[in-house]
Design an enzyme around this catalytic site. Structure first.
Site, PDB file in Angstrom:
ATOM      1  N   LEU A 145       0.907  -1.404  -0.014  1.00  0.00           N
ATOM      2  CA  LEU A 145      -0.098   0.034   0.139  1.00  0.00           C
ATOM      3  C   LEU A 145       0.764   1.144   0.119  1.00  0.00           C
ATOM      4  O   LEU A 145       0.577   2.058   0.746  1.00  0.00           O
ATOM      5  CB  LEU A 145      -0.759  -0.060   1.220  1.00  0.00           C
ATOM      6  CG  LEU A 145      -2.146  -0.923   1.089  1.00  0.00           C
ATOM      7  CD1 LEU A 145      -2.487  -1.480   2.817  1.00  0.00           C
ATOM      8  CD2 LEU A 145      -3.244  -0.739   0.415  1.00  0.00           C
ATOM      9  N   HIS A 146       2.000   1.291  -0.875  1.00  0.00           N
ATOM     10  CA  HIS A 146       2.669   2.377  -0.904  1.00  0.00           C
ATOM     11  C   HIS A 146       3.630   2.211  -2.446  1.00  0.00           C
ATOM     12  O   HIS A 146       3.463   1.545  -2.815  1.00  0.00           O
ATOM     13  CB  HIS A 146       3.918   2.529   0.134  1.00  0.00           C
ATOM     14  CG  HIS A 146       4.744   1.482   0.296  1.00  0.00           C
ATOM     15  ND1 HIS A 146       4.746   0.417   1.322  1.00  0.00           N
ATOM     16  CD2 HIS A 146       5.744   0.808  -0.404  1.00  0.00           C
ATOM     17  CE1 HIS A 146       5.589  -0.531   1.071  1.00  0.00           C
ATOM     18  NE2 HIS A 146       6.295  -0.118  -0.096  1.00  0.00           N
ATOM     19  N   ALA A 147       4.086   3.766  -2.572  1.00  0.00           N
ATOM     20  CA  ALA A 147       5.186   3.514  -3.727  1.00  0.00           C
ATOM     21  C   ALA A 147       6.448   4.001  -3.294  1.00  0.00           C
ATOM     22  O   ALA A 147       6.316   4.574  -2.297  1.00  0.00           O
ATOM     23  CB  ALA A 147       4.418   4.290  -5.021  1.00  0.00           C
TER      24      ALA A 147
END
Ligand code: TYD
Length: 134
Positions: free
Chosen positions: A48-50
């Protein structure tokens, strides 16, 4: 988006199998960090991130999970269940891992040390960054 798979050679014999991962050979960057994810509880979604700059390659060395890759324009869902296949996760790719089998072990190699400032943890911020760079 084409699935960024990397096929690895299995060195197998009657004793079983071995896969090697080396900087500059299978991996197109210098590996500075290795981490692994295991014991993931049922129903959990991880990632749930970049990352702004980090380059990574992920391997399901045991078990399976799904990985969503999203470049801000397209998203693909990939099933990781093969220890001889790596999945590249490049900078500015929003990613989510889900549907972990209880035995799933993900090994990740990365080109930088852990840096919390390299994370984009809000999907809206991620999309805004992508638009800025268009
Ligand atoms: P987190 O980023 O939440 O994992 P994921 O993106 O897979 O859901 O990381 C979990 C914890 O581990 C968090 O406290 C940060 C820590 N961590 C490190 O200390 N070093 C690392 O290299 C990574 C990836 C995480």
């Amino acid at each position: 988006m084409k699935t960024p798979w990397l096929d690895l050679q299995i060195h197998g014999d009657e004793r079983g199998a071995l896969v090697a991962i080396e900087t500059g050979k299978q991996i197109p960057f210098a590996i500075k960090r290795v981490y692994y994810i295991f014991g993931t509880k049922e129903g959990v979604v991880r990632g749930l991130h970049a990352h702004k700059k980090l380059r990574q390659m992920t391997f399901a060395v045991q078990g399976a999970c799904d990985m969503l890759l999203d470049n801000g324009r397209e998203r693909i869902k990939v099933h990781l269940n093969n220890p001889s296949k790596g999945l590249r996760v490049e900078p500015m790719i929003w990613h989510e891992m889900s549907n972990f089998t209880p035995d799933c072990v993900l090994v990740v190699v990365a080109d930088e040390l852990y840096d919390p400032n390299d994370y984009i943890r809000s999907y809206d911020d991620f999309l805004n960054e992508i638009k800025k760079n268009d």
